[in-house]
Structures are given as C-alpha cells and as structure tokens.
Design a protein around this motif. Sequence first.
Motif, PDB file in Angstrom:
ATOM      1  N   ILE A  24      36.752  38.814  42.779  1.00  0.00           N
ATOM      2  CA  ILE A  24      37.664  39.917  43.076  1.00  0.00           C
ATOM      3  C   ILE A  24      38.916  39.386  43.774  1.00  0.00           C
ATOM      4  O   ILE A  24      40.039  39.862  43.535  1.00  0.00           O
ATOM      5  N   GLY A  25      38.744  38.371  44.616  1.00  0.00           N
ATOM      6  CA  GLY A  25      39.888  37.782  45.308  1.00  0.00           C
ATOM      7  C   GLY A  25      40.867  37.125  44.356  1.00  0.00           C
ATOM      8  O   GLY A  25      42.085  37.317  44.472  1.00  0.00           O
ATOM      9  N   VAL A  26      40.336  36.348  43.404  1.00  0.00           N
ATOM     10  CA  VAL A  26      41.226  35.672  42.458  1.00  0.00           C
ATOM     11  C   VAL A  26      41.873  36.691  41.516  1.00  0.00           C
ATOM     12  O   VAL A  26      43.046  36.559  41.139  1.00  0.00           O
ATOM     13  N   LEU A  27      41.131  37.724  41.166  1.00  0.00           N
ATOM     14  CA  LEU A  27      41.712  38.808  40.365  1.00  0.00           C
ATOM     15  C   LEU A  27      42.848  39.497  41.115  1.00  0.00           C
ATOM     16  O   LEU A  27      43.913  39.765  40.548  1.00  0.00           O
ATOM     17  N   ALA A  28      42.622  39.781  42.396  1.00  0.00           N
ATOM     18  CA  ALA A  28      43.624  40.484  43.190  1.00  0.00           C
ATOM     19  C   ALA A  28      44.902  39.661  43.306  1.00  0.00           C
ATOM     20  O   ALA A  28      46.010  40.192  43.140  1.00  0.00           O
ATOM     21  N   TYR A  29      44.754  38.361  43.569  1.00  0.00           N
ATOM     22  CA  TYR A  29      45.969  37.554  43.686  1.00  0.00           C
ATOM     23  C   TYR A  29      46.654  37.394  42.331  1.00  0.00           C
ATOM     24  O   TYR A  29      47.882  37.320  42.253  1.00  0.00           O
ATOM     25  N   GLY A  30      45.854  37.368  41.275  1.00  0.00           N
ATOM     26  CA  GLY A  30      46.442  37.330  39.941  1.00  0.00           C
ATOM     27  C   GLY A  30      47.255  38.576  39.647  1.00  0.00           C
ATOM     28  O   GLY A  30      48.355  38.506  39.069  1.00  0.00           O
TER      29      GLY A  30
END
Length: 226
Positions: A24-30
């Motif tokens: 979810i973190g990498v998705l959010a920053y993406g």
Amino acid sequence: MTEAANERGAEAETTISDGVVDLIGVLAYGELSAFDRMSEDSRTAPTLSGRAALASMAAAEIGHYARLERFLAEHGIAVEDAMKPFVAHFDAFHASTAPRSWLESLVKAYVGDGLAADLYREMANWLDQETRELVLEVLADTGHSAFAEREVAAGIAADARQRDRLALWGRRLLGEALTQAQYVVAERDGLSELIVTGSGDLSGIAGLFRRLQQGHTKRMQVLGLG
C-alpha cells in the motif's frame, strides 16, 4: 466503549501485515508521483485539450492516493511512514529518465504505470478480499493509456523519425524500471515475503519479472513501437 471493544479495535489496527503495508505504501507513493508528473506534463501539452485531459487524470490519481491514505489510517498507520522506504527509488527512477519531449513523457507514463500495474495486479491475487479490491480500485485506468496511444500515434504520423527514438526510449525505461523494482523487492523483507509466498518460491519471482517484460513488449506493440 467497553474495554473489550477497545481491545478489538486495537487488534483490528494490527492485523495488516508488513508486506501489505509495503504494498500500500509503494502504491500510495506511486499515485502521488503520478499526480506530480501528470500535473507537470499537462503544462507542456501542445494543445489545451491535452492539457485539460492530463489535469483531469492527475485529479483521479490524487483521489486514489487519498483512498490508500484512508485505508492505512484505518489500520493505525501513517501514509508518510508507509511511503518513506520507496521515495529514494522512485525519485532515482524519475531523475534518470527525465523526458525531453511531450511524446517521451507520454511513453514514460504509459510504460512505467503499465509495468507497475501489472506487478500490483498479480500481487493483488495473494491478498485478502478487502485489500485486493482496494488495490484493483486504485489501479483502475484513468484514461491515460488510451490518451497516450492516440497522442503517440499522431506524433509518429506527423514525424516517422519519432518511431525509432521512442522505441529506444521505451527499452531504456523498461531496464530502469525493472532495476529499481528489483532493488525495492530485495530491500523490503515484508514485500519480498509477500511475493515469495504468493508466487510459490524464488523461481516464482523470476517468472513474475518475465511476465512483466512480456507485458511491456505487448504494450509497446500497441503504441506502434514494437
């Protein structure tokens, strides 16, 4: 609220695994990065309609970001903390692949977002239903793919020399994106555990990256750059 209810609420906040937090973190920053990139690219659009289209897509991306932020908050996690491990890799990718033209910026978004979406959709299959639905929701196409396809086709029709240049650009983007993705997986134990568990074993990771390359090849063919 009773003490038992408080305990149940606290337990609910801790049920999310490290791998899911990473995802979810990498998705959010993406999504946040996509908003920044599309907002910037919209200002270089050659037409007002193109500028408006990208601005609208950027708004959709920041809406996806807000949805992910709420999900993490519901589990007692700050979105900033979840995104922080991925900032350096995302920024390194963008710094090393700064587009030099409108068409290069469209191909970059098309290739980069497509690769990421392929990866996250595969990973979504290994998640619980609630998290899977969230991931698929934020990966919904905002219309950028079709927009990029039309613009790149028009650009090549106007100047056939663009085809070879953009094909080389697409290959470079693939290499840079896969390199950064491999670094991220290697560094984040939770994320690598999620992938290994979901794909079966270490050979499953290799198979996953092969499928990402195959998806890239098909995407470039759709752009007329295969």
